[in-house]
Write an enzyme that holds these catalytic residues in place. Structure first.
Site, PDB file in Angstrom:
ATOM      1  CB  SER A 144      -0.966  -0.032   1.179  1.00  0.00           C
ATOM      2  OG  SER A 144      -1.892   1.015   1.106  1.00  0.00           O
ATOM      3  CG  ASP A 303      -2.523   3.961  -2.097  1.00  0.00           C
ATOM      4  OD1 ASP A 303      -3.237   3.801  -3.103  1.00  0.00           O
ATOM      5  OD2 ASP A 303      -2.664   3.280  -1.063  1.00  0.00           O
ATOM      6  CG  ASP A 305      -2.636  -0.629  -3.000  1.00  0.00           C
ATOM      7  OD1 ASP A 305      -2.389   0.495  -2.524  1.00  0.00           O
ATOM      8  OD2 ASP A 305      -3.382  -1.445  -2.436  1.00  0.00           O
ATOM      9  CG  ASP A 307      -5.886   0.737  -1.452  1.00  0.00           C
ATOM     10  OD1 ASP A 307      -5.043   1.643  -1.360  1.00  0.00           O
ATOM     11  OD2 ASP A 307      -5.902  -0.245  -0.675  1.00  0.00           O
TER      12      ASP A 307
END
Length: 574
Positions: A144, A303, A305, A307
């Site tokens: 993340s 960010d 990834d 999400d």
């Protein structure tokens, strides 16, 4: 084995490759580093793995990834669910592609078909793909928004959400039972393909994902009208958001989109931004520079990834760019979604908004205003995803919106995790809608404060790294638990909730009840004057977090209340 014995085993066993052994031999005289790398197995928690990349049992490497995957495979086999297969995605971090491939080949060696994305993809698309492909489970390799030295591994189940109780604990048990590396299976990619156990997911899944997002648009006519007027600056922060964000904005018709060139391409070292977190204002440095050059209305960052979404918006009254917290952007989207659906006559009577106990409380006021149900869960979007599943099973509520303070939200049920791609789409749609009415997002935020109250939130984080840090964090939690304060500064504690014991205590009357939520190492203080404070160790970083929320009659008063509580927390942690 002791840390030193584990170290010697890794250095001498023929199981480990030469590159790993050379890395370890370089720290032969560093006892502290050996201890840090080998004092424990990298913990497979309720969300999966997360740790620093490197050789050792307490590090992210192909061996710890394979070992965790073998445990997950054993669980799938025990559930007799292997025939449905598993979907696997990965982000732009160092070693993400390698870890994803190792995961796929370990699954295949266990007779579980692996569907692996052809290249990096956002986490929400993995959640979408699990259900589209009818898979038993999913894995996404990502850490993340953690610093560059980290990577991780998140596990999803067939509903597209991250695993929750009791499956999470059952999987943890299976992973813990894999103690011998020789029990871990793997095979070559060629052999896996020949046996029909390895398949690449290509662009057809991207097309299906995009179509699902576009069905959620509420104001296509306004977008068409304002497409040439709204100016958008976007940065993927070297992550997975670049292609899907640009694609959705282009297909919706937005014409003035500028991408930060220096941060456009994937880069696992995040060379232009040390901490790739849209919650960090420093991450916006290059984006804001570009925004000022092109006079942008909104500035967006996702960010690695994709999400989480962070935003700035231009305040036309001052000419400055205003930062929006996750709670603020969540309220902009919530109000827009409910108001617009009501206007269109499509707001369901049994609509539900789901948030977490550490998120801002303005959402309750907005939900009440539209006669919608608001539900709170423990921290973690997996609990919001679980609620969607329960709504569908029980037919009692229709999911409308889910959000958490840490810059994550979800509109629609195409995914069961937070989705920055749909958040970008909805935020730009809302910005176009308000622009059409002659106001900007900053003005709309002021409207929300005036309508619902001056809610303000903050976060105090204490970072304590390493083995000693983890011990200290637990000691701090137990100290607060055993010596519960009756007030924070001058503000009284009205109610104390200990989610670990499930006990709620009324501090004035001395009566006790139950939290009604799963057990978790979380402490919550309901304070007077609509204020609150929540304490929890981070599940992904070596931190203990103190979440604070207040409501004031003005923003100045709310700020003063926040600062008073922060001072009390500083004294509490001294």
């Amino acid at each position: 084995m002791t840390a030193r014995e584990q170290y010697e085993f890794w250095c001498n066993s023929p199981y480990f490759d030469e590159g790993t052994k050379q890395e370890l031999k370089a720290i032969a005289n560093d006892e502290k580093e050996i201890e840090e790398r080998f004092y424990r197995e990298l913990e497979f928690g309720t969300g999966g793995l997360r740790g620093i990349i490197g050789a050792g049992t307490n590090r992210m490497n192909i061996y710890t990834v394979r070992k965790a995957t073998q445990g997950l495979a054993n669980y799938i086999l025990k559930q007799k669910a292997e025939k449905k297969g598993i979907a696997i995605a990965y982000d732009s971090r160092n070693m993400s592609e390698e870890f994803a491939k190792e995961t796929a080949l370990c699954m295949a060696a266990n007779g579980i078909k692996a569907y692996l994305f052809s290249s990096l993809r956002p986490t929400p698309e993995l959640s979408f793909a699990v259900r589209e492909l009818g898979c038993t489970a999913g894995v996404v390799v990502t850490a993340s928004h953690n610093p560059p030295e980290y990577n991780g591994y998140k596990v999803y189940w067939e509903d597209g959400a991250q695993v929750t109780y009791p499956k999470d604990e059952e999987i943890i048990t299976e992973v813990s039972n894999v103690t011998d590396y020789n029990d871990v299976k793997t095979m070559s990619e060629e052999e896996a393909k020949q046996q029909g156990l390895f398949e690449i997911i290509g662009s057809e899944m991207d097309d299906r994902y995009m179509e699902a997002l576009k069905k959620l648009v509420l104001s296509p006519e306004v977008i068409k009208k304002q497409a040439k007027n709204l100016k958008i600056v976007y940065t993927p922060l070297h992550g997975t958001g670049n292609l899907p964000v640009r694609r959705i904005l282009k297909e919706l018709g937005f014409e003035n989109v500028w991408v930060v060139k220096e941060q456009e391409l994937p880069d696992g070292n995040f060379s232009t931004v040390g901490y790739p977190n849209p919650e960090d204002k420093k991450a916006f440095t290059l984006a804001l520079k570009l925004a000022k050059e092109v006079d942008a209305d909104v500035v967006l960052a996702t960010d690695p990834d994709a999400d989480r979404l962070g935003i700035y918006a231009k305040d036309t009254k001052t000419g400055e760019y205003m930062s929006f917290t996750g709670n603020m952007s969540g309220m902009i989207l919530l109000e827009y979604q409910l108001a617009r659906k009501k206007e269109l006559g499509i707001l369901p009577q049994n609509g539900a908004i789901v948030t977490t106990i550490v998120s801002g409380k303005m959402s309750q006021k907005i939900a009440d205003a539209y006669q919608m149900t608001l539900m709170e869960t423990l921290t973690g979007f997996k609990y919001i995803g679980e609620k969607i599943k329960l709504f569908e099973q029980n037919h009692d509520h229709e999911f409308l919106f889910g959000y958490e303070e840490s810059y994550g939200c979800l509109i629609g049920t195409h995914a069961r995790d937070k989705d920055a791609i749909v958040a970008v789409m909805a935020l730009c749609e809302a910005a176009a809608y308000y622009k059409d009415k002659g106001i900007d997002l900053c003005e709309q935020m002021r409207n929300l404060y005036e309508t619902y109250g001056y809610y303000k939130e903050d976060l105090v984080t204490v970072t304590l790294k390493g083995q000693d840090g983890a011990k200290k964090i637990q000691e701090m939690m137990e100290q607060i638990r055993k010596h519960t304060p009756t007030q924070l500064g001058a503000i009284k504690v009205e109610e104390f909730r200990d989610y670990k014991t499930s006990v709620v205590k009324n501090m004035e009357q001395g009566t006790e009840g139950e939290t009604g939520l799963p057990k978790s190492n979380v402490l919550y203080f309901k304070l007077e004057k609509d204020a609150w404070c929540c304490v929890r160790p981070s599940g992904t970083e070596p931190k203990i977090k103190f979440y604070i929320g207040v409501k004031g009659e003005s923003m100045e008063q709310a700020t003063a209340l926040i600062e008073a509580i922060k001072e009390a927390i500083t004294a509490l942690t001294a």
